[in-house]
Scaffold this motif. Structure first.
Motif, PDB file in Angstrom:
ATOM      1  N   ASP A 201       0.814  -1.219   0.000  1.00  0.00           N
ATOM      2  CA  ASP A 201       0.000   0.000   0.000  1.00  0.00           C
ATOM      3  C   ASP A 201       0.846   1.267   0.000  1.00  0.00           C
ATOM      4  OD1 ASP A 201      -2.226  -1.592   0.076  1.00  0.00           O
ATOM      5  OD2 ASP A 201      -2.511  -1.400   2.239  1.00  0.00           O
ATOM      6  N   LEU A 202       2.106   1.148   0.352  1.00  0.00           N
ATOM      7  CA  LEU A 202       2.987   2.318   0.429  1.00  0.00           C
ATOM      8  C   LEU A 202       3.797   2.533  -0.851  1.00  0.00           C
ATOM      9  CD1 LEU A 202       4.290   1.812   4.077  1.00  0.00           C
ATOM     10  CD2 LEU A 202       2.391   3.219   3.300  1.00  0.00           C
ATOM     11  N   ARG A 203       3.518   1.729  -1.855  1.00  0.00           N
ATOM     12  CA  ARG A 203       4.283   1.791  -3.099  1.00  0.00           C
ATOM     13  C   ARG A 203       4.283   3.188  -3.719  1.00  0.00           C
ATOM     14  NH1 ARG A 203       1.944  -2.268  -6.679  1.00  0.00           N
ATOM     15  NH2 ARG A 203       0.262  -0.740  -6.787  1.00  0.00           N
ATOM     16  N   ASP A 204       3.117   3.822  -3.810  1.00  0.00           N
ATOM     17  CA  ASP A 204       3.036   5.157  -4.423  1.00  0.00           C
ATOM     18  C   ASP A 204       3.820   6.190  -3.615  1.00  0.00           C
ATOM     19  OD1 ASP A 204       1.481   4.215  -6.496  1.00  0.00           O
ATOM     20  OD2 ASP A 204      -0.405   4.716  -5.505  1.00  0.00           O
ATOM     21  N   LEU A 205       3.787   6.051  -2.309  1.00  0.00           N
ATOM     22  CA  LEU A 205       4.531   6.959  -1.440  1.00  0.00           C
ATOM     23  C   LEU A 205       6.037   6.814  -1.676  1.00  0.00           C
ATOM     24  CD1 LEU A 205       4.389   9.036   0.849  1.00  0.00           C
ATOM     25  CD2 LEU A 205       4.383   7.122   2.457  1.00  0.00           C
ATOM     26  N   VAL A 206       6.492   5.591  -1.822  1.00  0.00           N
ATOM     27  CA  VAL A 206       7.912   5.341  -2.079  1.00  0.00           C
ATOM     28  C   VAL A 206       8.292   5.879  -3.460  1.00  0.00           C
ATOM     29  CG1 VAL A 206       9.655   3.539  -2.420  1.00  0.00           C
ATOM     30  CG2 VAL A 206       8.025   3.364  -0.531  1.00  0.00           C
ATOM     31  N   LEU A 207       7.414   5.712  -4.432  1.00  0.00           N
ATOM     32  CA  LEU A 207       7.699   6.231  -5.775  1.00  0.00           C
ATOM     33  C   LEU A 207       7.837   7.751  -5.766  1.00  0.00           C
ATOM     34  CD1 LEU A 207       5.421   3.964  -7.986  1.00  0.00           C
ATOM     35  CD2 LEU A 207       7.913   3.897  -7.770  1.00  0.00           C
ATOM     36  N   LYS A 208       7.070   8.436  -4.923  1.00  0.00           N
ATOM     37  CA  LYS A 208       7.200   9.891  -4.798  1.00  0.00           C
ATOM     38  C   LYS A 208       8.579  10.277  -4.284  1.00  0.00           C
ATOM     39  CE  LYS A 208       2.377  11.059  -3.977  1.00  0.00           C
ATOM     40  NZ  LYS A 208       1.423  11.597  -3.008  1.00  0.00           N
ATOM     41  N   CYS A 209       9.160   9.412  -3.469  1.00  0.00           N
ATOM     42  CA  CYS A 209      10.488   9.690  -2.912  1.00  0.00           C
ATOM     43  C   CYS A 209      11.569   9.683  -3.993  1.00  0.00           C
ATOM     44  CB  CYS A 209      10.834   8.678  -1.830  1.00  0.00           C
ATOM     45  SG  CYS A 209       9.850   8.851  -0.329  1.00  0.00           S
ATOM     46  N   LEU A 210      11.283   9.071  -5.128  1.00  0.00           N
ATOM     47  CA  LEU A 210      12.251   9.070  -6.226  1.00  0.00           C
ATOM     48  C   LEU A 210      12.469  10.470  -6.790  1.00  0.00           C
ATOM     49  CD1 LEU A 210      11.190   5.850  -8.130  1.00  0.00           C
ATOM     50  CD2 LEU A 210      13.268   6.188  -6.788  1.00  0.00           C
ATOM     51  N   ASN A 211      11.540  11.377  -6.523  1.00  0.00           N
ATOM     52  CA  ASN A 211      11.659  12.756  -7.002  1.00  0.00           C
ATOM     53  C   ASN A 211      12.150  13.707  -5.923  1.00  0.00           C
ATOM     54  OD1 ASN A 211      10.700  12.151  -9.588  1.00  0.00           O
ATOM     55  ND2 ASN A 211       8.589  12.226  -8.855  1.00  0.00           N
ATOM     56  N   ASP A 212      12.555  13.182  -4.778  1.00  0.00           N
ATOM     57  CA  ASP A 212      13.006  14.017  -3.667  1.00  0.00           C
ATOM     58  C   ASP A 212      14.304  14.742  -4.040  1.00  0.00           C
ATOM     59  OD1 ASP A 212      12.195  14.073  -0.537  1.00  0.00           O
ATOM     60  OD2 ASP A 212      14.336  14.472  -0.808  1.00  0.00           O
ATOM     61  N   ASP A 213      14.502  15.916  -3.460  1.00  0.00           N
ATOM     62  CA  ASP A 213      15.727  16.685  -3.704  1.00  0.00           C
ATOM     63  C   ASP A 213      16.963  16.014  -3.102  1.00  0.00           C
ATOM     64  OD1 ASP A 213      14.304  18.628  -5.051  1.00  0.00           O
ATOM     65  OD2 ASP A 213      14.034  19.867  -3.267  1.00  0.00           O
ATOM     66  N   ASP A 214      16.766  15.259  -2.039  1.00  0.00           N
ATOM     67  CA  ASP A 214      17.870  14.622  -1.313  1.00  0.00           C
ATOM     68  C   ASP A 214      18.265  13.303  -1.991  1.00  0.00           C
ATOM     69  OD1 ASP A 214      19.511  13.283   0.522  1.00  0.00           O
ATOM     70  OD2 ASP A 214      18.477  14.173   2.243  1.00  0.00           O
ATOM     71  N   ILE A 215      19.531  13.210  -2.388  1.00  0.00           N
ATOM     72  CA  ILE A 215      20.011  12.013  -3.093  1.00  0.00           C
ATOM     73  C   ILE A 215      19.927  10.762  -2.221  1.00  0.00           C
ATOM     74  CG2 ILE A 215      22.423  12.449  -2.492  1.00  0.00           C
ATOM     75  CD1 ILE A 215      21.221  10.909  -5.776  1.00  0.00           C
ATOM     76  N   THR A 216      20.105  10.914  -0.915  1.00  0.00           N
ATOM     77  CA  THR A 216      20.032   9.732  -0.042  1.00  0.00           C
ATOM     78  C   THR A 216      18.605   9.189   0.026  1.00  0.00           C
ATOM     79  OG1 THR A 216      19.801  11.109   1.940  1.00  0.00           O
ATOM     80  CG2 THR A 216      22.023  10.383   1.370  1.00  0.00           C
ATOM     81  N   ILE A 217      17.628  10.075  -0.031  1.00  0.00           N
ATOM     82  CA  ILE A 217      16.223   9.647  -0.045  1.00  0.00           C
ATOM     83  C   ILE A 217      15.924   8.925  -1.354  1.00  0.00           C
ATOM     84  CG2 ILE A 217      13.813  10.420  -0.009  1.00  0.00           C
ATOM     85  CD1 ILE A 217      15.229  10.766   2.681  1.00  0.00           C
ATOM     86  N   ARG A 218      16.381   9.492  -2.446  1.00  0.00           N
ATOM     87  CA  ARG A 218      16.154   8.855  -3.751  1.00  0.00           C
ATOM     88  C   ARG A 218      16.815   7.484  -3.816  1.00  0.00           C
ATOM     89  NH1 ARG A 218      17.681  14.090  -5.968  1.00  0.00           N
ATOM     90  NH2 ARG A 218      19.543  13.101  -6.772  1.00  0.00           N
ATOM     91  N   THR A 219      18.040   7.394  -3.322  1.00  0.00           N
ATOM     92  CA  THR A 219      18.758   6.121  -3.344  1.00  0.00           C
ATOM     93  C   THR A 219      18.080   5.086  -2.466  1.00  0.00           C
ATOM     94  OG1 THR A 219      20.831   7.328  -3.694  1.00  0.00           O
ATOM     95  CG2 THR A 219      21.010   5.046  -2.957  1.00  0.00           C
ATOM     96  N   LYS A 220      17.692   5.468  -1.272  1.00  0.00           N
ATOM     97  CA  LYS A 220      17.046   4.524  -0.346  1.00  0.00           C
ATOM     98  C   LYS A 220      15.696   4.063  -0.891  1.00  0.00           C
ATOM     99  CE  LYS A 220      18.483   3.205   2.972  1.00  0.00           C
ATOM    100  NZ  LYS A 220      19.199   1.922   3.224  1.00  0.00           N
ATOM    101  N   SER A 221      14.996   4.916  -1.607  1.00  0.00           N
ATOM    102  CA  SER A 221      13.692   4.528  -2.143  1.00  0.00           C
ATOM    103  C   SER A 221      13.819   3.498  -3.269  1.00  0.00           C
ATOM    104  CB  SER A 221      12.913   5.749  -2.623  1.00  0.00           C
ATOM    105  OG  SER A 221      13.558   6.376  -3.700  1.00  0.00           O
ATOM    106  N   LEU A 222      14.987   3.368  -3.820  1.00  0.00           N
ATOM    107  CA  LEU A 222      15.215   2.357  -4.860  1.00  0.00           C
ATOM    108  C   LEU A 222      15.370   0.953  -4.285  1.00  0.00           C
ATOM    109  CD1 LEU A 222      17.655   4.215  -7.243  1.00  0.00           C
ATOM    110  CD2 LEU A 222      15.283   3.585  -7.690  1.00  0.00           C
ATOM    111  N   GLU A 223      15.652   0.883  -3.000  1.00  0.00           N
ATOM    112  CA  GLU A 223      15.826  -0.434  -2.378  1.00  0.00           C
ATOM    113  C   GLU A 223      14.484  -1.102  -2.272  1.00  0.00           C
ATOM    114  OE1 GLU A 223      18.125  -0.494   1.208  1.00  0.00           O
ATOM    115  OE2 GLU A 223      19.524   0.933   0.384  1.00  0.00           O
TER     116      GLU A 223
END
Length: 68
Positions: free
Chosen positions: A46-68
């Motif tokens: 159910d959190l898939r869409d929320l994690v996908l939004k993190c791919l557009n975050d300004d912070d590279i660590t957030i984007r990288t972690k959301s790929l896991e």
């Protein structure tokens, strides 16, 4: 049955962390989500869409972690 209730509560808390504007809480939410996903993938679907939004975050660590 108690385990599924606890997993649901954990997923809800992690959702709150990920939705927070504080980048540190967002990161911790993603770390927790990765750990929860390893033991119970159905609980985080159910959190898939929320994690996908993190791919557009300004912070590279957030984007990288959301790929896991």
């Amino acid at each position: 049955k108690n385990a599924s209730a606890v997993i649901k509560i954990c997923a809800d808390y992690l959702r709150g962390f990920i939705e927070d504007s504080d980048q540190n809480l967002k990161y911790l939410g993603l770390v927790g989500l990765v750990k929860l996903m390893k033991s119970n993938i159905k609980s985080v679907i159910d959190l898939r869409d929320l994690v996908l939004k993190c791919l557009n975050d300004d912070d590279i660590t957030i984007r990288t972690k959301s790929l896991e």
